[in-house]
Design a protein around this motif. Structure first.
Motif, short mmCIF file in Angstrom:
data_model
loop_
_atom_site.label_atom_id
_atom_site.label_comp_id
_atom_site.label_asym_id
_atom_site.label_seq_id
_atom_site.Cartn_x
_atom_site.Cartn_y
_atom_site.Cartn_z
N ILE A 4 1.08 16.28 22.40
CA ILE A 4 1.68 16.95 21.24
C ILE A 4 1.01 16.51 19.95
N SER A 5 1.14 17.35 18.94
CA SER A 5 0.56 17.05 17.63
C SER A 5 1.60 16.30 16.80
N LEU A 6 1.21 15.13 16.28
CA LEU A 6 2.10 14.31 15.48
C LEU A 6 1.53 14.14 14.08
N PRO A 7 2.38 13.78 13.10
CA PRO A 7 1.90 13.63 11.73
C PRO A 7 0.80 12.58 11.59
N GLN A 8 -0.03 12.79 10.60
CA GLN A 8 -1.10 11.84 10.28
C GLN A 8 -0.59 10.84 9.25
N ILE A 9 -1.13 9.64 9.30
CA ILE A 9 -0.76 8.57 8.34
C ILE A 9 -2.03 8.14 7.61
N ALA A 10 -2.15 8.52 6.35
CA ALA A 10 -3.35 8.19 5.56
C ALA A 10 -3.00 7.21 4.44
N LYS A 11 -3.78 6.16 4.32
CA LYS A 11 -3.61 5.21 3.22
C LYS A 11 -4.14 5.85 1.94
N GLU A 12 -3.33 5.76 0.87
CA GLU A 12 -3.76 6.31 -0.42
C GLU A 12 -4.34 5.22 -1.33
N ALA A 13 -3.61 4.13 -1.49
CA ALA A 13 -4.06 3.04 -2.37
C ALA A 13 -3.27 1.78 -2.04
N CYS B 142 0.83 -1.21 0.00
CA CYS B 142 0.00 0.00 0.00
C CYS B 142 0.86 1.25 0.00
N SER B 143 0.27 2.35 -0.47
CA SER B 143 0.92 3.65 -0.45
C SER B 143 0.27 4.50 0.64
N TYR B 144 1.11 5.25 1.36
CA TYR B 144 0.64 6.08 2.46
C TYR B 144 1.19 7.48 2.30
N ILE C 204 5.21 13.22 3.39
CA ILE C 204 6.17 12.14 3.16
C ILE C 204 5.39 10.98 2.55
N HIS C 205 5.86 10.50 1.41
CA HIS C 205 5.21 9.39 0.72
C HIS C 205 5.91 8.09 1.10
N VAL C 206 5.12 7.09 1.45
CA VAL C 206 5.63 5.77 1.82
C VAL C 206 4.91 4.76 0.94
N GLY C 207 5.67 3.91 0.25
CA GLY C 207 5.03 2.90 -0.57
C GLY C 207 5.93 2.36 -1.65
N PRO C 208 5.40 1.45 -2.46
CA PRO C 208 6.22 0.80 -3.49
C PRO C 208 6.48 1.67 -4.72
N GLU C 209 5.63 2.66 -4.98
CA GLU C 209 5.77 3.49 -6.18
C GLU C 209 6.64 4.70 -5.91
N GLU C 210 7.62 4.90 -6.78
CA GLU C 210 8.58 6.00 -6.60
C GLU C 210 7.89 7.35 -6.72
N ARG C 211 8.30 8.28 -5.88
CA ARG C 211 7.82 9.66 -5.90
C ARG C 211 9.02 10.58 -6.05
N ASP C 212 8.76 11.80 -6.49
CA ASP C 212 9.86 12.76 -6.72
C ASP C 212 10.51 13.23 -5.43
N THR C 213 9.72 13.51 -4.40
CA THR C 213 10.26 14.06 -3.16
C THR C 213 9.73 13.32 -1.95
N ASN C 214 10.51 13.34 -0.89
CA ASN C 214 10.09 12.80 0.41
C ASN C 214 9.49 11.40 0.30
N TRP C 215 10.16 10.51 -0.41
CA TRP C 215 9.64 9.17 -0.61
C TRP C 215 10.50 8.15 0.13
N ILE C 216 9.84 7.26 0.88
CA ILE C 216 10.52 6.13 1.53
C ILE C 216 9.90 4.86 0.95
N PRO C 217 10.70 4.04 0.22
CA PRO C 217 10.15 2.82 -0.39
C PRO C 217 9.89 1.72 0.64
#
Length: 195
Positions: A183-192, A90-92, A140-153
């Protein structure tokens, strides 16, 4: 003689069951915790003298050299904001603003508690490397598909189907150190997800 053999056999069985259950608890426990902020969890005893033997063993297995809690707060997410397990297929999208710390990082770990191997050798994004939007927020993009910026595979699945995300707050400000739940921490949303 028969009684002695029965006692020895009972002792061996008890020893195997006791050691086996302790190992299972330590290896499967991860580094969840007693404080939750959205999907992020932390255990306030990690890195402190109040940590019980099981917590210390879990840190030794999964945390790998945890610093004192006055220096660092470790948050771990096993699930996204909707409560679903984090899956490598999945991508997040992790969105937010800089947490209240001198320096921070977000790192992915496989089911084996080690960095997820990937051809890009990209494992983390931190406060000094993240590209921010004009308002100071980041995505920050997390997932199998490459992104231009801020991507962790998320790798190719050699380390299992699920993963965790660790957020480290180095030298957190006083308010964060006193009340990590506030404290306020980042949100983690599933994209696909891939089929």
């Amino acid at each position: 003689m028969k009684l002695a053999l029965k006692l020895v056999a009972a002792f061996v069985v008890a020893l195997i069951l006791g050691a086996g259950s302790a190992i299972l608890l330590i290896r499967s426990g991860g580094l969840g915790g007693d404080v939750a902020v959205g999907p992020w969890e932390t255990d306030l005893t990690i890195g402190s003298t109040q940590a019980d033997p099981y917590t210390r063993a879990r840190v030794a297995v999964a945390g790998l050299l945890a610093l004192n809690r006055n220096e660092t707060i470790y948050f771990t997410a096993h699930r996204d904001d909707a409560g679903d397990k984090l899956r490598i297929s999945c991508s997040y999208k992790i969105t937010g603003f800089d947490p209240p710390a001198r320096w921070w990082s977000i790192t992915l770990y496989g089911e084996d508690h080690y960095l997820i191997p990937n051809p890009q050798n990209r494992y983390s994004v931190g406060g000094e490397t993240v590209q921010r939007n004009e308002d100071g927020s980041f995505v920050i993009h997390v997932g199998p598909e490459e992104r231009d910026t801020n991507w962790i595979p998320t790798g190719d699945g050699q380390n299992g189907d699920t993963f965790t995300i660790t957020l480290r707050l180095y030298n957190p400000d006083d308010k964060a150190a006193r009340d990590p739940a506030g404290i306020s921490l980042p949100q983690i949303a599933k994209e696909a997800c891939a089929s």
